[in-house]
Design a protein around this motif. Structure first.
Motif, PDB file in Angstrom:
ATOM      1  N   GLN A  83       9.104  26.231  -9.383  1.00 53.66           N
ATOM      2  CA  GLN A  83      10.188  26.209  -8.035  1.00 53.66           C
ATOM      3  C   GLN A  83      11.824  26.647  -8.305  1.00 53.66           C
ATOM      4  N   THR A  84      11.251  25.080  -9.415  1.00 49.34           N
ATOM      5  CA  THR A  84      12.999  25.246 -10.134  1.00 49.34           C
ATOM      6  C   THR A  84      13.725  27.294 -10.936  1.00 49.34           C
ATOM      7  N   GLN A 189      20.736  21.738  -1.582  1.00 53.75           N
ATOM      8  CA  GLN A 189      20.556  21.369  -0.722  1.00 53.75           C
ATOM      9  C   GLN A 189      19.409  21.847   0.634  1.00 53.75           C
ATOM     10  N   ARG A 192      16.782  24.066  -0.833  1.00 54.38           N
ATOM     11  CA  ARG A 192      15.955  23.343  -1.870  1.00 54.38           C
ATOM     12  C   ARG A 192      14.363  22.557  -0.680  1.00 54.38           C
ATOM     13  N   ARG A 193      15.232  22.458   0.216  1.00 54.99           N
ATOM     14  CA  ARG A 193      14.036  21.602   1.281  1.00 54.99           C
ATOM     15  C   ARG A 193      12.977  22.746   1.852  1.00 54.99           C
ATOM     16  N   ASP A 196      10.319  23.204  -0.256  1.00 54.24           N
ATOM     17  CA  ASP A 196       9.586  22.178  -0.666  1.00 54.24           C
ATOM     18  C   ASP A 196       9.078  22.609   0.988  1.00 54.24           C
ATOM     19  N   SER A 197       9.295  22.802   1.542  1.00 54.71           N
ATOM     20  CA  SER A 197       8.290  22.648   2.615  1.00 54.71           C
ATOM     21  C   SER A 197       7.326  23.563   3.664  1.00 54.71           C
ATOM     22  N   MET A 199       5.462  24.751   0.473  1.00 54.07           N
ATOM     23  CA  MET A 199       4.719  24.556  -0.501  1.00 54.07           C
ATOM     24  C   MET A 199       3.711  23.028  -0.330  1.00 54.07           C
ATOM     25  N   GLU A 201       3.056  20.965  -3.742  1.00 54.56           N
ATOM     26  CA  GLU A 201       3.431  19.832  -4.000  1.00 54.56           C
ATOM     27  C   GLU A 201       5.027  19.985  -4.312  1.00 54.56           C
ATOM     28  N   LYS A 202       4.830  19.299  -4.192  1.00 57.49           N
ATOM     29  CA  LYS A 202       6.913  18.829  -4.364  1.00 57.49           C
ATOM     30  C   LYS A 202       7.322  19.137  -6.344  1.00 57.49           C
ATOM     31  N   PRO A 203       8.255  20.263  -5.812  1.00 55.07           N
ATOM     32  CA  PRO A 203       9.559  20.465  -6.940  1.00 55.07           C
ATOM     33  C   PRO A 203       9.392  18.877  -7.284  1.00 55.07           C
TER      34      PRO A 203
END
Length: 203
Positions: A83-84, A189, A192-193, A196-197, A199, A201-203
């Motif tokens: 993700q990063t 931000q 990334r959000r 996150d939605s 995935m 798992e959260k990074p």
């Protein structure tokens, strides 16, 4: 010994002068005379490298996409989570600093000019190439996440590619229109959000 001239560097110097004129005064002001004055050259010297304005505009537009591509190619796809790494790639197509803001401002001007042309000219071909390239980047990044097994089950990847592409375009435009509101931190931000939605798992 005769002086060795880096012709590619000279062409880029002229193209960057065109960028400055376009950002300051608009694309209609980008004549050979104004670009030469901005670069500190004679009009004849500019015409030596670019005999016609279409060739200069085409080169300047291509330079935008080449610079972005070079930065993306230089990213080291190791270190940190997948993700990063994906976010690092997305950073390079968002106007997060002065260089990338200049590229996006010029890109917007070129895109508007391409749409205003009565025929499907060279500028529109560049627009299509870059637009398709950004879509391919979105496709590649989302498939990388899918291959890593971090995406939610049941996602329609083709639809998610379209959504990510649209989000990138929209965020970049918001940053260009209201930079004080859509800051680099806010761009990161929101991006990334969004990831996150998608995935498990959260990074």
């Amino acid at each position: 010994m005769p002086k060795i001239v880096d012709h590619d560097a000279r062409r880029e110097e002229i193209a960057e002068a065109l960028w400055r004129v376009v950002r300051r005064d608009g694309i209609r002001a980008a004549s050979v005379r104004t670009i030469a004055a901005e670069a500190g050259w004679s009009a004849g010297a500019v015409r030596y490298y670019f005999p016609d304005q279409d060739g200069l505009l085409s080169f300047a537009m291509d330079l935008v996409s080449r610079r972005v591509t070079e930065r993306i190619s230089a990213i080291e796809p190791k270190g940190g989570s997948v993700q990063t790494v994906v976010l690092r790639y997305l950073d390079e197509v968002l106007p997060l600093d002065a260089e990338r803001r200049a590229e996006f401002d010029v890109w917007l001007a070129f895109m508007a000019q391409a749409r205003a042309e009565s025929d499907a000219g060279t500028l529109q071909e560049h627009v299509d190439t870059v637009h398709n390239g950004l879509r391919q980047l979105c496709d590649s990044l989302l498939h990388s996440l899918a291959d890593a097994g971090v995406l939610k089950d049941g996602l329609d990847l083709r639809r998610e590619v379209e959504l990510l592409h649209a989000l990138l375009d929209g965020l970049a435009l918001h940053a260009a229109i209201q930079p004080d509101r859509t800051t680099p931190a806010r761009l990161r931000q929101l991006m990334r959000r969004h990831l996150d939605s998608l995935m498990t798992e959260k990074p």
